[in-house]
Design an enzyme around this catalytic site. Structure first.
Site, PDB file in Angstrom:
ATOM      1  N   GLY A 124       1.682  -8.067  -1.961  1.00  0.00           N
ATOM      2  CA  GLY A 124       0.562  -7.220  -1.541  1.00  0.00           C
ATOM      3  C   GLY A 124       0.780  -5.789  -1.975  1.00  0.00           C
ATOM      4  CB  SER A 125      -1.583  -2.995  -2.571  1.00  0.00           C
ATOM      5  OG  SER A 125      -2.034  -2.614  -1.289  1.00  0.00           O
ATOM      6  CB  SER A 126       2.538   0.381  -1.948  1.00  0.00           C
ATOM      7  OG  SER A 126       1.526   1.276  -2.309  1.00  0.00           O
TER       8      SER A 126
END
Lengths: 401, 166
Positions: B93-95
């Site tokens: 998942g994105s930061s």
């Protein structure tokens, strides 16, 4: 890992708890990835998100006395001047954005609020060591500009900006930048939208290996390369790519692989692009709005929209997200006037993944960006994906074929 | 997801620091204890029940009120990560969503006590340091062969040791 006396001072708290915390993060990254030392950076970009964890961390650094040694550019949240009185927003939403603004100002960031700093305000030279977070930005500075950045997170990039250093590992090392998988593109690239589909389709075939593309045209637009990187790093975790004859580290196929033989090979056909398009798009039909600018639109893209809209009236809402500088240029060149007369909006400093879009929850939009559709799904929006000109026509008619 | 977001926004004003990963040293020490080596990334000591995930984890896809994994088809779907020694391959998942997910768990005291991973990434490493959750990798393969859900595990990310049983 080896630390210089100055780096030890940072870690030991001689510059305050904020700097020490930032250094602890950097040292942990170095330990995790077997870096031998820290190296100085000359640029940074922080994917500020205006979410609670992001705010909590930057405020904690500020309270600990941290100031950026390298002032980073920052991602958008939402524009307070556009949305302060919008019914979408609660007092808490406004408060988080105000505190985010205050904290990033206090830490010494350059408040660009744009996700495309690599096209205007923060452009590195080849070989420059930088710390860029933001999924479209890291691939662009690595691949197109030939600068050296790891796939930083918002937090690690902010720590790099505070300490002025990053641990030396990964894409900072020439060895790790070499191509690993040959991607032969058999599909003809008709427009910038095809690069969106190519970027979204490739990770399923190549995983997180460094791709070397062949078969692509020699003169892609900056927007095509922006799209390619944004989607590679959204559908997968690909933060560097090479295009033979186009990007600086790939003058030839041999150079792109650094003399190594490709570990594997993939082919991308028109059918692959059409299949991925079908899998991520709603079928055509009525649409409520058009959303552009994930990543932020360039002036050329704004002009493309204005050309289609001149003298016409929109049936659906139309939103163009861009940087404040591009919006100002659109104003000066008359493009803003054309788009506003048609009933559309150009909004600066704003991201699709923000609470200001609550009124679009449960609605169907049209966009040219798979990344937009991916992130906005979390906020209850569904999208038909089409090339830009078809999206604009759809917004005029209120439906898309 | 909309309700999930609403819950976050309601809590936006009450942001504070919560201590997690408090050491419970005495419980894991005993005659039958077995020790394995590991590589500390985020330091600290914690002990608790093991919970093993075959899949990468996105902490945004957990319910912050309970720690229960809500991702469809995930090997931990329906199980809670709260207070566990969480053993998983790596993050995804994105930061933005990964950090926010772990933060929301931490605020409510529902974060894992420690994390044992195979593939570190910048987001998970930075988040573990910032939120003071012990994180280790490069674990002796014998540990993976021996450990089961519910086993008591002590993570000593100061000395680089995992201790089971006792």
């Amino acid at each position: 890992m080896h630390l210089t006396p100055e780096e030890k001072k940072m870690l030991d708290g001689e510059y305050g708890e904020g700097v020490a915390l930032a250094m602890r993060v950097q040292v942990a990254l170095g330990e995790a990835f077997d870096a031998e030392r820290m190296v100085p950076i000359t640029r940074a970009h922080v994917a500020l998100s205006n979410q609670e964890a992001d705010l909590w961390f930057v405020e904690r650094l500020v309270r600990g006395g941290a100031r950026c040694r390298i002032p980073p550019t920052v991602n958008p949240g939402f524009s307070l001047s556009c949305f302060r009185n919008a019914p979408d927003l609660t007092r808490d939403d406004i408060s988080i954005m105000e505190r985010t603004h205050a904290a990033y100002k206090a830490i010494g960031a350059t408040l660009t609020y744009s996700c495309t700093p690599y096209l205007a305000d923060n452009i590195p030279l080849p070989g420059e060591v930088v710390a860029f977070s933001e999924s479209s930005a890291t691939p662009y500075v690595n691949s197109v500009w030939g600068a050296r950045s790891n796939r930083e997170s918002a937090q690690s990039a902010l720590c790099a900006a505070v300490t002025g250093r990053v641990p030396e590992y990964g894409f900072l090392l020439p060895e790790k930048r070499k191509g690993q998988v040959l991607v032969e593109v058999e599909a003809e690239m008709k427009d910038d939208f095809d690069y969106q589909l190519l970027g979204y389709a490739a990770p399923k075939k190549i995983g997180a290996l460094v791709p070397v593309f062949t078969g692509l045209p020699k003169n892609p637009t900056p927007e095509a390369l922006m799209n390619l990187g944004a989607q590679l790093n959204t559908a997968g975790a690909v933060s560097i790519y090479h295009i033979v004859g186009v990007t600086p580290e790939a003058p030839t196929l041999e150079a792109a692989f650094g003399g190594d033989t490709p570990a594997s090979r993939a082919v991308i056909t028109r059918k692959d692009l059409d299949d991925i398009h079908k899998s991520i798009s709603l079928p055509g039909g009525k649409i409520d709005f058009a959303m552009f600018g994930c990543p932020h639109f360039t002036l050329r893209q704004v002009r493309d929209i204005a050309r289609i809209l001149e003298g016409r009236t929109l049936k659906a809402e139309l939103w163009v997200l861009t940087s404040f500088t591009t919006k100002e240029l659109a104003r000066r060149t008359g493009l803003l006037d054309i788009i506003e007369k048609a009933g559309g909006h150009i909004v600066e400093d704003t991201c699709i993944d923000q609470p200001c879009w609550r009124h679009l929850e449960g609605k169907v939009g049209v966009t040219d960006s798979p990344k937009c559709a991916y992130y906005a799904r979390r906020r209850g929006m569904e999208f038909v994906l089409r090339p830009l000109s078809e999206c604009v026509e759809a917004a005029v008619k209120g439906e898309v074929s | 997801m909309a309700n999930h977001d609403a819950a976050r926004n309601r809590d936006a004003a009450n942001i504070g620091t919560v201590t997690v990963g408090a050491a419970d040293v005495s419980a894991a020490v005993g005659a039958a204890a077995v020790s394995f080596t590991c590589h500390p990334i985020s330091r600290g000591v914690a002990s608790g029940e093991a919970l093993i995930s075959r899949d990468d984890i996105c902490f945004y896809l957990t319910d912050p009120e309970t720690g229960v994994v809500i991702e469809k088809g995930h090997s931990l779907e329906g199980k809670s990560v709260a207070g566990k020694i969480l053993i998983f391959p790596g993050g995804k998942g994105s930061s933005v969503v990964q950090a926010d997910g772990l933060y929301q768990l931490m605020l409510r005291g529902n974060a894992p006590k420690a994390m044992i991973i195979k593939n570190p990434d910048t987001v998970l490493v930075a988040t573990a340091i910032i939120m003071e959750i012990p994180l280790v990798d490069r674990v002796d393969e014998g540990f993976y062969a021996a450990v089961k859900d519910g086993d008591r595990v002590r993570v000593d990310a100061e000395e680089g040791r995992l201790i089971m049983g006792g």
